[in-house]
Motif scaffolding. Structure first.
Motif, PDB file in Angstrom:
ATOM      1  N   TRP A 247       1.157  -5.469   3.813  1.00  0.00           N
ATOM      2  CA  TRP A 247       1.032  -6.563   2.846  1.00  0.00           C
ATOM      3  C   TRP A 247       2.389  -7.102   2.419  1.00  0.00           C
ATOM      4  N   ASN A 248       3.389  -6.243   2.399  1.00  0.00           N
ATOM      5  CA  ASN A 248       4.747  -6.744   2.138  1.00  0.00           C
ATOM      6  C   ASN A 248       5.133  -7.791   3.183  1.00  0.00           C
TER       7      ASN A 248
ATOM      8  N   TYR B  21       7.251   5.583  -3.898  1.00  0.00           N
ATOM      9  CA  TYR B  21       7.867   4.403  -3.278  1.00  0.00           C
ATOM     10  C   TYR B  21       8.817   3.753  -4.284  1.00  0.00           C
TER      11      TYR B  21
ATOM     12  N   PHE C 200      -2.076  -1.703  -3.421  1.00  0.00           N
ATOM     13  CA  PHE C 200      -1.381  -0.797  -2.496  1.00  0.00           C
ATOM     14  C   PHE C 200       0.074  -0.585  -2.908  1.00  0.00           C
ATOM     15  N   HIS C 201       0.669  -1.580  -3.512  1.00  0.00           N
ATOM     16  CA  HIS C 201       2.036  -1.439  -4.044  1.00  0.00           C
ATOM     17  C   HIS C 201       2.070  -0.335  -5.097  1.00  0.00           C
TER      18      HIS C 201
ATOM     19  N   HIS D 197      -2.531  -6.600  -2.448  1.00  0.00           N
ATOM     20  CA  HIS D 197      -1.127  -6.218  -2.286  1.00  0.00           C
ATOM     21  C   HIS D 197      -0.655  -5.384  -3.471  1.00  0.00           C
TER      22      HIS D 197
ATOM     23  N   HIS E  16       0.542  -0.760   2.623  1.00  0.00           N
ATOM     24  CA  HIS E  16       1.407  -1.458   1.665  1.00  0.00           C
ATOM     25  C   HIS E  16       2.482  -2.258   2.395  1.00  0.00           C
TER      26      HIS E  16
ATOM     27  N   ASP F 233       1.325   3.165  -3.676  1.00  0.00           N
ATOM     28  CA  ASP F 233       2.480   3.703  -2.943  1.00  0.00           C
ATOM     29  C   ASP F 233       3.505   4.287  -3.917  1.00  0.00           C
TER      30      ASP F 233
ATOM     31  N   ASN G 264       0.948   3.984   2.590  1.00  0.00           N
ATOM     32  CA  ASN G 264       2.261   3.341   2.691  1.00  0.00           C
ATOM     33  C   ASN G 264       2.280   2.296   3.809  1.00  0.00           C
TER      34      ASN G 264
END
Length: 207
Positions: free
Chosen positions: A106-107, A186, A176-177, A173, A103, A180, A100
């Motif tokens: 990268w956000n 998520y 990991f999105h 990105h 992630h 999550d 998380n």
């Protein structure tokens, strides 16, 4: 003589009126054609965009039902495939938390269209640091399809640095999105469906 002049005047007036009427009709036809073309372009363009995102865009995250920890553990046991390699110092919950954290990193780096202005050259030191973090703090504690996803993300970071292109980082990105969402539930509006972990969960738990 006067009547003849009047007739000529009337005829001229009628001719002008007819000409004006024809011009008006032509103008209306032109407007109709332009409007029709504009609407057609809009509809075709809209359908084209919709078609593109249907094929290549994200899916709705609302359709992704993340499994519980118990479901994941049971699936690992029944399938003989592990996702996590926890230790006493780094339990499964910590591995999930680290995913998380990456992630969210990268956000901050690429989210909200920041990727369009992202410069690889100036961000190389940060990319080196995050790569080391992923290699040291996540990779040793994952297995199976989750390990494959983390290795893919690391490969994409290397590719981005060598090519000086942000495109591979967009892939990192998205990995990991999706992880999550799949592993931590998520909350998001989109799901890219780009991970081996997500496919494994779909096969082992959803079927």
């Amino acid at each position: 003589m006067e009547n003849t002049d009047l007739d000529r005047t009337d005829n001229a007036g009628q001719g002008q009126e007819a000409q004006l009427q024809q011009n008006k009709q032509r103008s209306e036809k032109s407007k109709t054609i332009i409007l029709t073309l504009a609407l057609s372009f809009f509809i075709i363009g809209g359908l084209g965009t919709w078609g593109y995102y249907s094929l290549f865009g994200p899916n709705s995250a609302a359709s992704v039902d993340a499994p519980s920890d118990e479901e994941l553990t049971d699936a690992e046991k029944s399938s003989g495939t592990a996702l996590f390699k926890p230790t006493i110092e780094v339990p499964k919950t910590e591995i999930q938390r680290r995913i998380n954290v990456i992630h969210e990193f990268w956000n901050g780096e690429l989210g909200y269209d920041k990727w369009s202005k992202y410069n690889i050259d100036t961000h190389t030191p940060v990319l080196n640091e995050i790569e080391i973090d992923i290699r040291n703090k996540i990779l040793p504690y994952v297995a199976g399809p989750l390990k494959a996803d983390i290795e893919t993300a690391l490969d994409k970071i290397e590719k981005s640095k060598s090519s000086e292109s942000v495109e591979p980082l967009k892939g990192v990105h998205r990995i990991f999105h999706d992880l999550d969402i799949s592993l931590n539930d998520y909350k998001a509006s989109d799901y890219w469906d780009v991970t081996e972990t997500g496919k494994w969960i779909e096969k082992e738990i959803k079927e």
